[in-house]
Design an enzyme around this catalytic site. Structure first.
Site, PDB file in Angstrom:
ATOM      1  N   LYS A 196      39.700  60.384 -30.765  1.00 16.49           N
ATOM      2  CA  LYS A 196      39.058  59.192 -31.349  1.00 16.49           C
ATOM      3  C   LYS A 196      40.001  58.486 -32.316  1.00 16.49           C
ATOM      4  CE  LYS A 196      36.413  59.790 -35.094  1.00 16.49           C
ATOM      5  NZ  LYS A 196      36.535  59.047 -36.347  1.00 16.49           N
ATOM      6  N   ASN A 197      40.642  59.264 -33.187  1.00 18.73           N
ATOM      7  CA  ASN A 197      41.436  58.628 -34.244  1.00 18.73           C
ATOM      8  C   ASN A 197      42.778  58.077 -33.751  1.00 18.73           C
ATOM      9  OD1 ASN A 197      39.352  59.001 -35.985  1.00 18.73           O
ATOM     10  ND2 ASN A 197      40.232  60.791 -37.015  1.00 18.73           N
TER      11      ASN A 197
ATOM     12  N   ARG B  60      35.079  52.831 -40.026  1.00 21.49           N
ATOM     13  CA  ARG B  60      36.272  52.769 -40.844  1.00 21.49           C
ATOM     14  C   ARG B  60      37.387  51.995 -40.139  1.00 21.49           C
ATOM     15  NH1 ARG B  60      36.913  52.922 -45.829  1.00 21.49           N
ATOM     16  NH2 ARG B  60      39.043  53.342 -46.412  1.00 21.49           N
TER      17      ARG B  60
ATOM     18  N   CYS C 133      32.375  57.297 -42.654  1.00 19.33           N
ATOM     19  CA  CYS C 133      31.597  58.398 -43.200  1.00 19.33           C
ATOM     20  C   CYS C 133      31.696  58.405 -44.713  1.00 19.33           C
ATOM     21  CB  CYS C 133      32.111  59.712 -42.635  1.00 19.33           C
ATOM     22  SG  CYS C 133      31.535  60.011 -40.970  1.00 19.33           S
TER      23      CYS C 133
ATOM     24  N   ARG D  31      37.090  55.633 -50.597  1.00 14.55           N
ATOM     25  CA  ARG D  31      38.124  55.439 -49.577  1.00 14.55           C
ATOM     26  C   ARG D  31      38.849  54.120 -49.870  1.00 14.55           C
ATOM     27  NH1 ARG D  31      35.698  57.574 -43.978  1.00 14.55           N
ATOM     28  NH2 ARG D  31      37.900  57.655 -43.452  1.00 14.55           N
TER      29      ARG D  31
ATOM     30  N   ILE E 130      41.680  51.170 -50.279  1.00 13.66           N
ATOM     31  CA  ILE E 130      42.551  50.510 -49.293  1.00 13.66           C
ATOM     32  C   ILE E 130      43.738  49.836 -49.988  1.00 13.66           C
ATOM     33  CG2 ILE E 130      40.845  50.177 -47.442  1.00 13.66           C
ATOM     34  CD1 ILE E 130      40.600  47.260 -48.515  1.00 13.66           C
ATOM     35  N   ASP E 131      43.999  50.280 -51.230  1.00 13.63           N
ATOM     36  CA  ASP E 131      45.091  49.644 -51.986  1.00 13.63           C
ATOM     37  C   ASP E 131      46.446  49.764 -51.281  1.00 13.63           C
ATOM     38  OD1 ASP E 131      44.491  52.430 -52.737  1.00 13.63           O
ATOM     39  OD2 ASP E 131      46.302  52.261 -53.949  1.00 13.63           O
ATOM     40  N   GLN E 132      46.677  50.863 -50.582  1.00 10.08           N
ATOM     41  CA  GLN E 132      47.987  51.032 -49.930  1.00 10.08           C
ATOM     42  C   GLN E 132      48.144  50.099 -48.721  1.00 10.08           C
ATOM     43  OE1 GLN E 132      50.413  53.055 -51.438  1.00 10.08           O
ATOM     44  NE2 GLN E 132      48.748  52.950 -52.932  1.00 10.08           N
TER      45      GLN E 132
ATOM     46  N   ASP F  81      39.517  67.094 -41.685  1.00  7.59           N
ATOM     47  CA  ASP F  81      38.459  66.934 -40.673  1.00  7.59           C
ATOM     48  C   ASP F  81      38.015  68.275 -40.075  1.00  7.59           C
ATOM     49  OD1 ASP F  81      38.599  64.255 -41.151  1.00  7.59           O
ATOM     50  OD2 ASP F  81      39.681  63.752 -39.307  1.00  7.59           O
TER      51      ASP F  81
ATOM     52  N   ILE G  88      41.901  66.043 -49.930  1.00  9.83           N
ATOM     53  CA  ILE G  88      42.044  64.668 -49.417  1.00  9.83           C
ATOM     54  C   ILE G  88      40.872  63.779 -49.863  1.00  9.83           C
ATOM     55  CG2 ILE G  88      42.417  63.241 -47.354  1.00  9.83           C
ATOM     56  CD1 ILE G  88      44.594  65.339 -47.589  1.00  9.83           C
TER      57      ILE G  88
ATOM     58  N   ARG H 203      29.380  59.671 -33.385  1.00  8.24           N
ATOM     59  CA  ARG H 203      30.510  58.776 -33.687  1.00  8.24           C
ATOM     60  C   ARG H 203      31.817  59.316 -33.123  1.00  8.24           C
ATOM     61  NH1 ARG H 203      30.259  56.330 -39.609  1.00  8.24           N
ATOM     62  NH2 ARG H 203      32.153  55.468 -38.744  1.00  8.24           N
TER      63      ARG H 203
HETATM   64  C1  EPZ Z   1      41.669  58.891 -41.400  1.00  7.78           C
HETATM   65  O1  EPZ Z   1      40.934  58.226 -42.414  1.00  7.78           O
HETATM   66  C2  EPZ Z   1      40.657  59.397 -40.413  1.00  7.78           C
HETATM   67  N1  EPZ Z   1      39.910  58.279 -39.872  1.00  7.78           N
HETATM   68  C3  EPZ Z   1      39.723  60.398 -41.073  1.00  7.78           C
HETATM   69  O2  EPZ Z   1      38.912  60.953 -40.071  1.00  7.78           O
HETATM   70  C4  EPZ Z   1      40.543  61.528 -41.696  1.00  7.78           C
HETATM   71  O3  EPZ Z   1      39.680  62.363 -42.425  1.00  7.78           O
HETATM   72  C5  EPZ Z   1      41.614  60.958 -42.624  1.00  7.78           C
HETATM   73  O4  EPZ Z   1      42.425  59.973 -41.916  1.00  7.78           O
HETATM   74  C6  EPZ Z   1      42.559  62.019 -43.173  1.00  7.78           C
HETATM   75  O5  EPZ Z   1      43.206  62.681 -42.121  1.00  7.78           O
HETATM   76  C7  EPZ Z   1      40.399  57.581 -38.876  1.00  7.78           C
HETATM   77  O6  EPZ Z   1      41.472  57.844 -38.358  1.00  7.78           O
HETATM   78  C8  EPZ Z   1      39.565  56.450 -38.374  1.00  7.78           C
HETATM   79  P1  EPZ Z   1      43.582  58.198 -45.303  1.00  7.78           P
HETATM   80  P2  EPZ Z   1      41.675  57.263 -43.426  1.00  7.78           P
HETATM   81  O7  EPZ Z   1      43.920  56.775 -45.521  1.00  7.78           O
HETATM   82  O8  EPZ Z   1      42.793  56.602 -42.718  1.00  7.78           O
HETATM   83  C9  EPZ Z   1      43.514  57.850 -50.109  1.00  7.78           C
HETATM   84  C10 EPZ Z   1      36.952  61.674 -39.049  1.00  7.78           C
HETATM   85  O9  EPZ Z   1      36.134  62.577 -39.341  1.00  7.78           O
HETATM   86  N2  EPZ Z   1      43.889  56.440 -49.917  1.00  7.78           N
HETATM   87  O10 EPZ Z   1      44.625  59.091 -44.723  1.00  7.78           O
HETATM   88  O11 EPZ Z   1      40.645  56.459 -44.088  1.00  7.78           O
HETATM   89  C11 EPZ Z   1      42.089  58.120 -49.636  1.00  7.78           C
HETATM   90  O12 EPZ Z   1      41.151  57.804 -50.635  1.00  7.78           O
HETATM   91  C12 EPZ Z   1      37.485  60.763 -40.122  1.00  7.78           C
HETATM   92  O13 EPZ Z   1      37.339  61.438 -37.899  1.00  7.78           O
HETATM   93  C13 EPZ Z   1      44.205  55.680 -51.019  1.00  7.78           C
HETATM   94  O14 EPZ Z   1      44.178  56.133 -52.158  1.00  7.78           O
HETATM   95  O15 EPZ Z   1      42.257  58.327 -44.453  1.00  7.78           O
HETATM   96  C14 EPZ Z   1      42.173  59.594 -49.315  1.00  7.78           C
HETATM   97  O16 EPZ Z   1      42.020  60.348 -50.500  1.00  7.78           O
HETATM   98  C15 EPZ Z   1      36.814  60.955 -41.437  1.00  7.78           C
HETATM   99  N3  EPZ Z   1      44.560  54.360 -50.804  1.00  7.78           N
HETATM  100  C16 EPZ Z   1      43.608  59.798 -48.820  1.00  7.78           C
HETATM  101  O17 EPZ Z   1      44.327  58.655 -49.273  1.00  7.78           O
HETATM  102  C17 EPZ Z   1      44.626  53.818 -49.572  1.00  7.78           C
HETATM  103  O18 EPZ Z   1      44.949  52.623 -49.452  1.00  7.78           O
HETATM  104  C18 EPZ Z   1      43.770  59.892 -47.305  1.00  7.78           C
HETATM  105  O19 EPZ Z   1      43.096  58.804 -46.687  1.00  7.78           O
HETATM  106  C19 EPZ Z   1      44.310  54.611 -48.455  1.00  7.78           C
HETATM  107  C20 EPZ Z   1      43.949  55.931 -48.652  1.00  7.78           C
END
Ligand code: EPZ
Length: 430
Positions: free
Chosen positions: A22-23, A93, A117, A122, A124-126, A305, A327, A397
């Site tokens: 999915k991801n 997401r 979820c 979560r 999105i600053d990065q 996950d 995470i 989902r």
């Molecule tokens: C992806 O989410 C996955 N979703 C998530 O899977 C997964 O848990 C996660 O990566 C971690 O592996 C999809 O691929 C659609 P991140 P994502 O950006 O991209 C922080 C599932 O169950 N962060 O790697 O949203 C954030 O808060 C789902 O399939 C910032 O601070 O995760 C978190 O603590 C749930 N600023 C960490 O980074 C940012 O701009 C990792 O988040 C972005 C993220």
């Protein structure tokens, strides 16, 4: 209301075919808008999140044809809208992948702020930092992220946190920018690599995906491609833990064992036998499970996950285990439900301290999110007696035919819609 009805106690035995990730599928679908030529994608999972994204893409003018359940053809030559705000897209997401993709190709995108979820804040600053570094203006207004650029120019971007979503989004925005982009401290997840391979198959020039430095040389256009999505690491891991939790013997087929190394390592540590072949893994749980410690980390560390699934297994293991979630800060919400099934788990901040019990007992429980929902189903399958799991829309989902695949392994599980269905199930299983 749909729910799973489950009678626990059967060891799961047999083989299960794992679907496309999915991801990986989500960003690959979004990136398909970056060419005017036709894109053919195989091994597409038929799950709610991918279907919502496909629907949103159709709404902006992408021609989407499902040639069979797992194959889809997309043509984005007639995109009519760069604003994506339908009701459903807010719930997933991955809606934000359309920002990187549309910005990269059309230099403009307005997309509803993402949901997903509820597992913690979560940010999105990065993502925003990356788009701005490439020369785009970014505003958040009326629930939309609005991005625009006259020109996108390659840039050197250091990510303050390792983020799957931001790495993917910046990669898409940079693919057609002028010059070279370097993303440092990038995420290394298999789905990041899969997207890079997909974009390269369309003519992009991305090197280093799978390491912490990704280099992207901008190209002027991308062409059509045929591509197969990688197998789902987390679906596979969930079924591997289903074997552990039910004292079963399960072979997951159509997997990439390398992607499952951290999961395999933990299963071995807690006393399971694991046999690997080229594209399948067999997990046998014939001995009592042992305690361990685990901390979730970005790939190649143990995936967040899979945190609920391993916690369910450790709840049945001898001794005291510690699970640290590094995470997402709100990913232990399911523990209350597990406690109602007899688990002995104390959560302090981002750590769960688990004293193993000899068995769970069936209860009526609710899925709080996707992975926790799947993990609670595993708990119910190992439990003595009868359980129901509500809110299974979360599970749908990301897991295709979850209950059917479990039935194929001998689980007594059924999807029921009415009280009558539920009573029928109870009568059938006795
Ligand atoms: C992806 O989410 C996955 N979703 C998530 O899977 C997964 O848990 C996660 O990566 C971690 O592996 C999809 O691929 C659609 P991140 P994502 O950006 O991209 C922080 C599932 O169950 N962060 O790697 O949203 C954030 O808060 C789902 O399939 C910032 O601070 O995760 C978190 O603590 C749930 N600023 C960490 O980074 C940012 O701009 C990792 O988040 C972005 C993220």
């Amino acid at each position: 209301m749909e729910q799973y009805a489950i009678k626990g106690g059967n060891p799961l035995v047999g083989e299960v075919e794992i679907g496309g990730a999915k991801n990986a599928a989500l960003p690959i679908l979004a990136a398909s808008v970056m060419t005017d030529e036709t894109v053919y994608i195989e091994n597409m999972p038929d799950v709610r999140d991918t279907n919502v994204l496909l629907c949103a893409m159709e709404n902006i003018g992408v021609i989407v044809k499902r040639t069979d359940r797992h194959k889809v053809t997309l043509n984005a030559s007639n995109i009519s809208e760069l604003v994506v705000e339908d009701e459903n897209i807010k719930k997933i997401r991955a809606s934000y992948y359309l920002i990187g993709a549309l910005l990269g190709k059309y230099k403009h995108a307005e997309v509803a702020l993402p949901g997903g979820c509820d597992i913690g804040c979560r940010a999105i600053d990065q993502h925003i930092k990356g788009f701005r570094a490439l020369g785009a203006e970014v505003k958040i207004e009326h629930g939309l992220i609005k991005t625009h650029a006259e020109h996108l120019r390659g840039s050197h971007i250091y990510m303050d946190v390792v983020s799957v979503g931001a790495t993917i989004n910046i990669m898409m925005a940079a693919v057609m920018a002028e010059g070279t982009t370097i993303i440092e401290n990038s995420a290394k997840e298999p789905h990041v690599v899969d997207l890079a391979n997909f974009l390269n198959s369309m003519g992009a020039n991305i090197k280093g995906a799978g390491t912490d430095v990704i280099r992207i040389k901008g190209v002027s256009h991308l062409h059509g491609t045929e591509y197969a999505v990688i197998p789902d690491q987390i679906e596979a891991g969930t079924f591997m833990f289903a074997a552990a939790v039910t004292k079963g013997d399960v072979t997951v087929k159509n997997v990439i064992p390398k992607h499952l190394e951290s999961i395999t390592a933990k299963l071995l540590e807690i006393g399971c036998e694991v046999e690997e072949a080229d594209d399948c893994i067999r997990v046998v749980a014939s001995k009592p499970l042992q305690h361990t410690q685990v901390k979730t980390l970005p790939y190649p560390g143990f995936p967040t996950d899979m945190q609920p699934q391993i916690t369910v297994a450790l709840g049945l293991s001898k001794g005291t285990s510690i699970v640290t979630e590094s995470i997402f800060e709100n990913r232990f919400k399911y523990v209350d439900e597990l406690t109602r099934m007899g688990a002995n788990i104390k959560v302090e901040g981002n750590t769960a301290i688990i004293d193993g019990v000899s068995r769970y007992t069936g209860a009526n429980i609710s899925a709080p999110d996707l992975r926790a929902g799947a993990a609670l189903v595993l708990a119910a399958m190992s439990a003595e007696g009868f359980s129901t799991v509500d809110d299974i829309r979360y599970i749908e989902r990301g897991y295709e035919d979850f209950h059917l695949k479990l039935q194929g392994l001998g689980a007594q599980i059924e999807l029921v819609e009415t009280e009558r269905d539920l009573q029928k199930f109870k009568l059938k299983i006795g």
